[in-house]
Design a protein around this motif. Sequence first.
Motif, short mmCIF file in Angstrom:
data_model
loop_
_atom_site.label_atom_id
_atom_site.label_comp_id
_atom_site.label_asym_id
_atom_site.label_seq_id
_atom_site.Cartn_x
_atom_site.Cartn_y
_atom_site.Cartn_z
N MET A 81 0.82 -1.20 0.00
CA MET A 81 0.00 0.00 0.00
C MET A 81 0.86 1.26 0.00
SD MET A 81 -3.30 -0.45 0.11
CE MET A 81 -4.02 0.85 1.04
N GLY A 83 3.71 1.87 -1.28
CA GLY A 83 4.41 2.23 -2.51
C GLY A 83 5.90 2.36 -2.28
N SER A 84 6.60 2.76 -3.34
CA SER A 84 8.06 2.75 -3.23
C SER A 84 8.67 4.14 -3.22
CB SER A 84 8.65 1.94 -4.38
OG SER A 84 8.28 2.53 -5.59
N THR A 85 7.86 5.14 -2.99
CA THR A 85 8.43 6.48 -2.88
C THR A 85 8.62 6.81 -1.40
OG1 THR A 85 6.20 7.31 -3.09
CG2 THR A 85 7.60 7.50 -5.03
N HIS A 87 8.15 8.79 1.63
CA HIS A 87 7.37 9.83 2.30
C HIS A 87 7.01 9.33 3.69
CE1 HIS A 87 3.87 7.48 1.02
NE2 HIS A 87 4.44 7.45 -0.16
N PHE A 89 4.42 8.17 5.20
CA PHE A 89 3.67 6.93 5.38
C PHE A 89 4.57 5.71 5.17
CE2 PHE A 89 0.33 3.90 3.85
CZ PHE A 89 -0.36 3.84 5.06
N THR A 152 23.48 0.88 -0.89
CA THR A 152 23.91 -0.28 -1.68
C THR A 152 24.36 0.12 -3.08
OG1 THR A 152 21.61 -0.56 -2.29
CG2 THR A 152 22.44 -1.95 -0.52
N HIS A 153 24.32 1.44 -3.36
CA HIS A 153 24.74 1.88 -4.70
C HIS A 153 26.00 2.71 -4.60
CE1 HIS A 153 21.10 0.59 -6.77
NE2 HIS A 153 20.47 0.90 -5.66
N ALA A 154 26.69 2.77 -5.67
CA ALA A 154 27.90 3.58 -5.71
C ALA A 154 27.58 5.03 -5.35
CB ALA A 154 28.53 3.50 -7.09
N SER A 155 26.41 5.48 -5.80
CA SER A 155 26.04 6.88 -5.57
C SER A 155 26.00 7.21 -4.09
CB SER A 155 24.69 7.15 -6.21
OG SER A 155 23.76 6.21 -5.75
N TRP A 157 27.93 6.26 -1.81
CA TRP A 157 29.26 6.41 -1.25
C TRP A 157 30.02 7.56 -1.88
CZ3 TRP A 157 30.42 3.57 2.93
CH2 TRP A 157 29.56 2.50 3.21
N SER A 159 28.70 10.47 -3.02
CA SER A 159 28.19 11.81 -2.73
C SER A 159 28.94 12.49 -1.61
CB SER A 159 26.72 11.73 -2.37
OG SER A 159 26.03 11.12 -3.40
N THR B 692 29.91 18.18 -4.19
CA THR B 692 30.17 16.81 -4.61
C THR B 692 30.52 16.75 -6.08
OG1 THR B 692 29.21 14.62 -4.83
CG2 THR B 692 27.68 16.45 -4.93
N VAL B 702 25.48 6.94 -11.30
CA VAL B 702 26.35 8.08 -10.98
C VAL B 702 27.00 8.60 -12.25
CG1 VAL B 702 28.31 8.84 -9.62
CG2 VAL B 702 26.87 7.04 -8.76
N LEU B 802 34.34 1.32 -3.22
CA LEU B 802 34.09 2.62 -2.62
C LEU B 802 34.02 2.51 -1.11
CD1 LEU B 802 31.48 3.88 -5.18
CD2 LEU B 802 33.68 4.91 -4.73
#
Lengths: 177, 983
Positions: A81, A83-85, A87, A89, A152-155, A157, A159, B692, B702, B802
Amino acid sequence: MEKGKGLARRWAVEFAENSYSSSPVDVPDPMGFSRSSSDPDDANASRQKKEAEAAWKAQKAWEVAQAPVKNLLMMGFMMWMAGSTVHLFSIGITFSALWQPISALQGVGKVFEPYKDPRVDTLAPKLLFIALNLAGLVLGIWKLNTLGLLPTHASDWVSSLPPASEVEYAGGGLPVH
Amino acid sequence: MAIRACLGLMILLVFSSTISTALFEDQVGLADWHQKYIGKVKHAIFHTQKTGRKRVVVSTEENVVASLDLRTGDIFWRHVLGKIDRIDQVDITLGKYVVTLSSGGSILRAWNLPDGQMIWESILQVSAPSKSLLHVPANMNVGKDNLILVFGGSSIHALSSTDGQIVWRKELSTNSLEIQQVFQPHDSDIIYALGFIGSSEFVAYYVNYKTGEVLQQSKASFKSGFCGEASLASDDVVVALDASRTYLVSISFRNGVINFQQIYIRDLIPEFSGKATLLPSKYNGILAVDIASSIVLLRVKGVNELEIIEKINYPSAISDALPLSKEQQAFAILQHDESRIHFKVKFDTDLTNEVLKETIQMDGQRGNIEKVFINNYMRTDRTHGFRVLVVMEDHSLLLVQQGEIVWSREDGLASIVDSTTSELPVEKEGVSVAEVEHSLFEWLKGHFLKLKGTLMLASPDEVAAIQAIRLKSFEKNKMTRDHNGFRKLIIVLTRAGKVLALHTGDGRVVWSVLLPVLRKSETCGNPFALNVYQWQVPHHHAMHENPSVLVVGRCGHNFDAPGIFSIVDAYNGKVHNSLVLEHSVRHIMPLPLTDSTEQNLHIVIDDNLHAHLYPKTSDSVKIFLDEMPNIYWYSVEVGKNIIKGYSLEIKGELDMAENVFQPKELWSIVFPSESETIALTATRKMNEIVHTQAKIVADQDVMYKYISTNILFVATVAPKASGEIGSATPEEAWLYAYLIDTVSGRILHRVSHQGAQGPIHAVVSENWVVYHYFNLRAHRHEMSVIEIYDQSREDNKDVWKLVLGKHNLTAPISSYSKPEVTVKSQSYFFTHSVKSLAVTVTAKGITSKQLLIGTIGDQVLALDKRFLDPRRSVNPTQSEKEEGIIPLTDSLPIVPQSYVTHALQVEGLRGIVTTPAKLESTTLVFSYGVDLFFTRIAPSRTYDSLTEDFSYALLLLTIVALVAALLVTWALSEKKELREKWR
């Protein structure tokens, strides 16, 4: 002390061994009834009673151990219910999905305490209970990941890394005027 | 599903609310201020005869025509004409219209005197823009159709003053005629027009005022030539200067007979040497000559008889004559005496005695008097009183009356050349406590009022009181540093060579100093101000020292003229050091290096391409020599269409006292001059901080930004299309945009826009460039964005590497490693033409950016950088939408609420300067032109602080109420429990 008494009253009604001694005093014993009398039949009956109780406890323990399944299903529904954004809730649901198994796991001993009996094996229900709660936890973490809140993403780490410094410096431009 | 829909709506609301950052009406003036100026006054016409509001109409060098209140100096109305629409002359006609002649005598406009509405405008056909004269006959009777005469180039136009219709037009001569003097003898229909043809021929015309018929024309040539100045001495004698400016030539032209008479100036004034200048004045028989050291008043007795009346020593100024009656004229002489000014008024009938003599104390930072305008008023005893309007060397305007400065205007601020900011002093302990205690009651009262306002219980009066409290906030005007970094000093350098510090709280001038080295002197005849730089910004080692700024100027307009340095204390305006350099100033490079006292190192490149290091200390040389192999510089030569890159080298032994380094040419980029001319260059701000290097795109991917401070954006246009819009066809016009690495000279990217032409404006920030130009094919302005990404770091995508820190992302990069780059670009239509482009900067570079666009309407528009994102597409995917990518539209939206200047205009907008506040979300914006405007903006709203109108009282009240409720419920529960137990 006073509070403990109140609790003891309730306990006495259901499970305590020496329930008779602290039975409600406001109901007088019926005529001809002797509290102290006991016979071999009674002992037999009490053994049977104890066995029944143990069986009942084991059954109860299994029931308790299976309780998280229901929880799991409900959580799953709530997550769908939400969702995947990200916010309020969805975050609330996810964190409660994480918190519930953790708190349940912390209180494993307490949950199974009432069913503690030398004749009842609570280990198996306990293991099931733990397994189900871990499943719930995994579900929560999975949800956290789908929300993108796990690094879990390169992004995630990159940033925080400062931009690389430059070796050279060049100035100049148009003549000042 | 309903919940999802509901949530979707919520998200939409949140998003839409972040886009609009408009102000409410009652927030105007809380964080912003606006100041109106007019610039250096050229002409002033008083309008004081009638009862009612006394005013003075002025025209200025910033092309402003304005009507000022004579009592207070406030502006009644003001019009800023275009940059190229120079005002030649201003006058009042019919007693109700202000007439301005501009654009080299080709545009004549009439403005309504009371409210400044334009009444009519006439475009005059002038062969070539030249010196032009406006003649408004003085003896006009209302009702008669009065003519205004305009002498410009070789023609005379007569226009009706009521509607601006051209009544007659007369061509006088086809070759270079310059009319010098025009006058009309009293009660006559004949206009005398006197001028020069070429440099040696004097000509006098008698023109019929009503018909334009040339009644008589006489010419005579003078063999040694004229310098082009002439002054009318009487009805039939004019005095001119010869070409060498050492002889006075008196010319009599009675009845068409021209006679020349030469008078050597030294014969009159024995100490005269050098060159003389005639002061434009209209006196009966009196001539004012400016010789280098003083002003000399001469009486013209006859054609060849001149007599010295008075010599006024410099510095001094003399006003035009003010006719009091038919026979009598008055004029004012102002003379400096150190910090005092002697103000004298004389009648031309009696030159030996003064009618009025006053002494005024003058602020030393205003310099000398440049211009004086005199006006009279009737005293109660029916004698004449006089007031003068004084224009000072720093372009300020003062009104002097009865020995006092009635008002003054700091109009030098209309011509700001450059600006920088400085922090305020740190608040010392025990300074402001008393004030806080004093105003504790006030503080409480204020918060109580605010609370009432929040709860909507306040009456209209109280609402007004709340607004007044907010506007006059003591907090924002303090002279100390604040926690948020909102309070700063804006240090501006004006064209007059004056440095002023403005407080960001209310825009008041904290200190001002007219730099002595930027004033005319023996050694430096024509100095002018160039730039201002941060010289010393102490924050670690030299805290006890005040920050200081470096003001750079030049002696004269040639590139080889010696440079001027002046170091000014940013807290109090004290000049620490000022010098005229031995070399010229071609480039100034502030280096990212500081010496042990935290003075910024600067490299000055002179006209011979030698580099000079400042400050000239052995300490700075040592620091510099360590870094020298990594310091490069480049020079853009617009005329030659070349960009050249250099490094620095030491030839032979380094002279420690001089610190001169030689250039070594490394690279050059030559643009083919038949197809391209350099139109514009832009670089990143040196002090911009990038948070950044990664740009996270949809699905957590990225991209690595190519962040380099050494990117130079160059725009070139077709030579044919380098003029105005419309001067070339779309086929002839093109625009090339280049991104060049200034260390190695490598062209990182080049893109062409066919059918596009200037004017181009560009701004470079982080890894992107936004530029604005005109598209001839679409007949619209366009804005393009280029984003540049580093391809060589693209493989740093393994999470584990990383996490463990096995990457090269923070290793220093060199331009010589030639990283591969990719670019993304996109273009959009934009409705406005642009005067200036800037971008917001924040302290840590985390907050999203906004472009600040100075529009043609002299307003500043904030446009989210998200609109200029090359990744925009017509149908963004779900994940792109979540990322905040806006669906692509062909033009950029202009949201009326996003004007930073809200309802105000920054007339004559020339520059927008952004400075980060300490608060990450906030940028300080200072825009200048003829007006000044300052505000602070938060491109992503103030997510890191409570808003100004946050009600602390309400918060306090809520807490108190909660605590009370807690206590009450606790007591109740105790009671209940007790009762339970008794049961």
